[in-house]
Design a protein around this motif. Structure first.
Motif, mmCIF file in Angstrom:
data_model
loop_
_atom_site.group_PDB
_atom_site.id
_atom_site.type_symbol
_atom_site.label_atom_id
_atom_site.label_comp_id
_atom_site.label_asym_id
_atom_site.label_seq_id
_atom_site.Cartn_x
_atom_site.Cartn_y
_atom_site.Cartn_z
ATOM 1 N N PRO A 117 10.107 7.486 10.726
ATOM 2 C CA PRO A 117 10.391 7.827 9.324
ATOM 3 C C PRO A 117 10.543 6.610 8.416
ATOM 4 C CG PRO A 117 11.659 9.242 10.770
ATOM 5 C CD PRO A 117 11.010 8.216 11.648
ATOM 6 N N ILE A 118 10.973 5.463 8.957
ATOM 7 C CA ILE A 118 11.063 4.260 8.135
ATOM 8 C C ILE A 118 9.681 3.890 7.611
ATOM 9 C CG2 ILE A 118 11.601 1.799 8.134
ATOM 10 C CD1 ILE A 118 13.762 2.330 10.173
ATOM 11 N N GLU A 119 8.680 3.974 8.483
ATOM 12 C CA GLU A 119 7.313 3.663 8.063
ATOM 13 C C GLU A 119 6.787 4.685 7.068
ATOM 14 O OE1 GLU A 119 6.054 0.819 8.776
ATOM 15 O OE2 GLU A 119 7.786 0.400 10.049
ATOM 16 N N ILE A 120 7.176 5.939 7.224
ATOM 17 C CA ILE A 120 6.752 6.975 6.275
ATOM 18 C C ILE A 120 7.362 6.703 4.898
ATOM 19 C CG2 ILE A 120 6.869 9.435 5.734
ATOM 20 C CD1 ILE A 120 6.794 9.985 8.739
ATOM 21 N N PHE A 121 8.657 6.394 4.872
ATOM 22 C CA PHE A 121 9.302 6.043 3.601
ATOM 23 C C PHE A 121 8.624 4.828 2.978
ATOM 24 C CE2 PHE A 121 13.611 7.972 5.005
ATOM 25 C CZ PHE A 121 13.242 9.202 4.489
ATOM 26 N N ASP A 122 8.363 3.804 3.794
ATOM 27 C CA ASP A 122 7.685 2.605 3.289
ATOM 28 C C ASP A 122 6.314 2.942 2.722
ATOM 29 O OD1 ASP A 122 9.746 0.888 3.881
ATOM 30 O OD2 ASP A 122 8.919 0.206 5.779
ATOM 31 N N GLY A 123 5.626 3.864 3.390
ATOM 32 C CA GLY A 123 4.279 4.229 2.974
ATOM 33 C C GLY A 123 4.223 4.873 1.603
ATOM 34 N N PHE A 124 5.312 5.516 1.197
ATOM 35 C CA PHE A 124 5.368 6.157 -0.118
ATOM 36 C C PHE A 124 6.063 5.288 -1.163
ATOM 37 C CE2 PHE A 124 4.756 10.026 2.472
ATOM 38 C CZ PHE A 124 3.717 10.616 1.757
ATOM 39 N N SER A 125 6.471 4.084 -0.784
ATOM 40 C CA SER A 125 7.177 3.195 -1.704
ATOM 41 C C SER A 125 6.226 2.180 -2.312
ATOM 42 C CB SER A 125 8.308 2.468 -0.968
ATOM 43 O OG SER A 125 8.874 1.474 -1.774
ATOM 44 N N SER A 126 6.348 1.962 -3.616
ATOM 45 C CA SER A 126 5.503 0.975 -4.292
ATOM 46 C C SER A 126 5.849 -0.448 -3.854
ATOM 47 C CB SER A 126 5.659 1.097 -5.812
ATOM 48 O OG SER A 126 7.014 0.890 -6.189
ATOM 49 N N GLU A 127 7.060 -0.653 -3.331
ATOM 50 C CA GLU A 127 7.524 -1.978 -2.945
ATOM 51 C C GLU A 127 7.019 -2.399 -1.570
ATOM 52 O OE1 GLU A 127 9.915 -5.501 -3.624
ATOM 53 O OE2 GLU A 127 9.151 -3.890 -4.911
ATOM 54 N N TYR A 128 6.742 -1.416 -0.736
ATOM 55 C CA TYR A 128 6.396 -1.715 0.647
ATOM 56 C C TYR A 128 5.024 -1.157 1.001
ATOM 57 C CZ TYR A 128 11.388 -2.700 0.777
ATOM 58 O OH TYR A 128 12.638 -3.183 0.516
ATOM 59 N N GLY A 129 4.974 -0.392 2.078
ATOM 60 C CA GLY A 129 3.749 0.157 2.628
ATOM 61 C C GLY A 129 3.934 0.292 4.124
ATOM 62 N N ALA A 130 3.403 1.343 4.675
ATOM 63 C CA ALA A 130 3.529 1.541 6.123
ATOM 64 C C ALA A 130 2.796 0.423 6.856
ATOM 65 C CB ALA A 130 2.971 2.903 6.517
ATOM 66 N N SER A 131 3.317 0.039 8.009
ATOM 67 C CA SER A 131 2.769 -1.092 8.752
ATOM 68 C C SER A 131 2.254 -0.647 10.115
ATOM 69 C CB SER A 131 3.841 -2.169 8.936
ATOM 70 O OG SER A 131 3.453 -3.128 9.895
ATOM 71 N N TYR A 132 0.954 -0.894 10.366
ATOM 72 C CA TYR A 132 0.403 -0.629 11.692
ATOM 73 C C TYR A 132 1.143 -1.449 12.746
ATOM 74 C CZ TYR A 132 -3.741 1.622 9.599
ATOM 75 O OH TYR A 132 -4.586 2.462 8.927
ATOM 76 N N GLY A 133 1.427 -2.695 12.411
ATOM 77 C CA GLY A 133 2.097 -3.574 13.360
ATOM 78 C C GLY A 133 3.460 -3.065 13.765
ATOM 79 N N ASP A 134 4.222 -2.550 12.794
ATOM 80 C CA ASP A 134 5.538 -2.008 13.111
ATOM 81 C C ASP A 134 5.424 -0.788 14.013
ATOM 82 O OD1 ASP A 134 6.566 -3.959 11.515
ATOM 83 O OD2 ASP A 134 7.139 -2.639 9.862
ATOM 84 N N LEU A 135 4.477 0.093 13.726
ATOM 85 C CA LEU A 135 4.284 1.288 14.544
ATOM 86 C C LEU A 135 3.909 0.917 15.975
ATOM 87 C CD1 LEU A 135 2.337 3.486 11.961
ATOM 88 C CD2 LEU A 135 4.647 3.928 12.829
ATOM 89 N N ILE A 136 3.046 -0.083 16.123
ATOM 90 C CA ILE A 136 2.649 -0.531 17.457
ATOM 91 C C ILE A 136 3.831 -1.140 18.193
ATOM 92 C CG2 ILE A 136 1.231 -2.204 18.714
ATOM 93 C CD1 ILE A 136 -0.915 -1.779 16.533
#
Length: 289
Positions: A117-136
């Protein structure tokens, strides 16, 4: 800093079918565990969304490639956190009398459930973005737990953490931390992550308490990427270590509270003699932490 958000969200939710129980009496522990962890998980997601993301504009889901940032120390941090969430989840499920195989399986994916869910929140945030590296890295941490538990029936290689306060945080406190508690999570210059090998589990003739640890860290960074650091006059560099460590889990007491404390302390690398490799040169530290 996504690792800081992970610190906020060390939470568990595990959805398990009734057929997973090994005996009827297990429901006395398992059901309250599931209810409590689910309620805590959902509440924490709501709080995380309000406390961390409410100041940023929402936009369409998108990815951001941060794999080259911070010399990947943040990714190792994700691996470390995921492993320990999986390990703790497994122990909770065994405490609730779930059978071994199902506890290993659900424990392994608990970290993915907790951290995705952290990556999902990041993915919808203009400040961040979901990270493939973090998921891996999150997935790798859970798999590292799963592989050891299925292969050996125990943990023989322990991911650990150590911290030595650096002078860089005061140069950019809004990013690296304004105080010690923030620096513990944010200052990647000050963090070292280790794999501590329990030697006696591989050779019974060796002392049970003796471990050899291999560590990784980085230094001379106030910005995420190398180009920005070099433009500011810094020289970002990787650091590799090998040193002695102790396995405190070998020491059991009659107190469950004390044993739990020992478990958490054992997540930290014990200071000791260490050999460092940096920029092709070796440095010996008689007492490194």
């Amino acid at each position: 800093m996504k690792l800081n958000k992970i610190g906020i969200l060390i939470l568990l939710i595990i959805t398990i079918s009734g057929k997973s129980y090994t005996q009827d009496s297990t429901q006395n522990r398992l059901k309250p565990l599931l209810i409590a962890s689910s309620a805590t998980y959902v509440t924490s997601l709501v709080l995380l969304d309000q406390l961390w993301y409410s100041d940023f504009e929402r936009k369409g889901f998108h990815f951001f490639n941060d794999n080259r940032e911070w010399k990947q120390v943040d990714k190792v941090g994700h691996f470390y956190s995921a492993f320990h969430i999986s390990n703790a989840s497994y122990k909770l499920l065994r405490w609730a009398y779930m059978d071994e195989d199902k506890s290993i399986f659900w424990g392994s994916i608990a970290s993915v459930i907790a951290l995705t869910p952290i990556e999902i929140f990041d993915g919808f945030s203009s400040e961040y973005g979901a990270s493939y590296g973090d998921l891996i890295a999150n997935t790798a941490g859970g798999l590292f737990f799963y592989g050891q538990q299925k292969t050996w029936g125990e943990i023989r290689v322990h991911p650990k953490y150590s911290f030595s306060q650096s002078p860089y945080a005061e140069l950019r406190p809004e990013t690296l931390g304004k105080n010690l508690s923030e620096e513990l999570l944010k200052d990647y210059n000050a963090q070292t992550f280790w794999l501590s090998f329990d030697l006696s589990k591989f050779n019974a003739k060796l002392p049970k308490w003796l471990n050899i640890a291999m560590g990784y860290g980085a230094n001379d960074m106030i910005f995420a990427n190398d180009d920005s650091n070099k433009s500011a006059g810094f020289n970002p560099q990787r650091q590799f270590y090998i040193g002695l460590d102790l396995d405190l889990n070998e020491y059991k007491t009659r107190s469950k509270a004390l044993n739990t404390l020992i478990y958490f302390v054992n997540m930290v690398k014990i200071p000791g003699p260490t050999l460092e490799l940096r920029n092709g040169k070796f440095y010996f530290h008689s007492f490194y932490y």
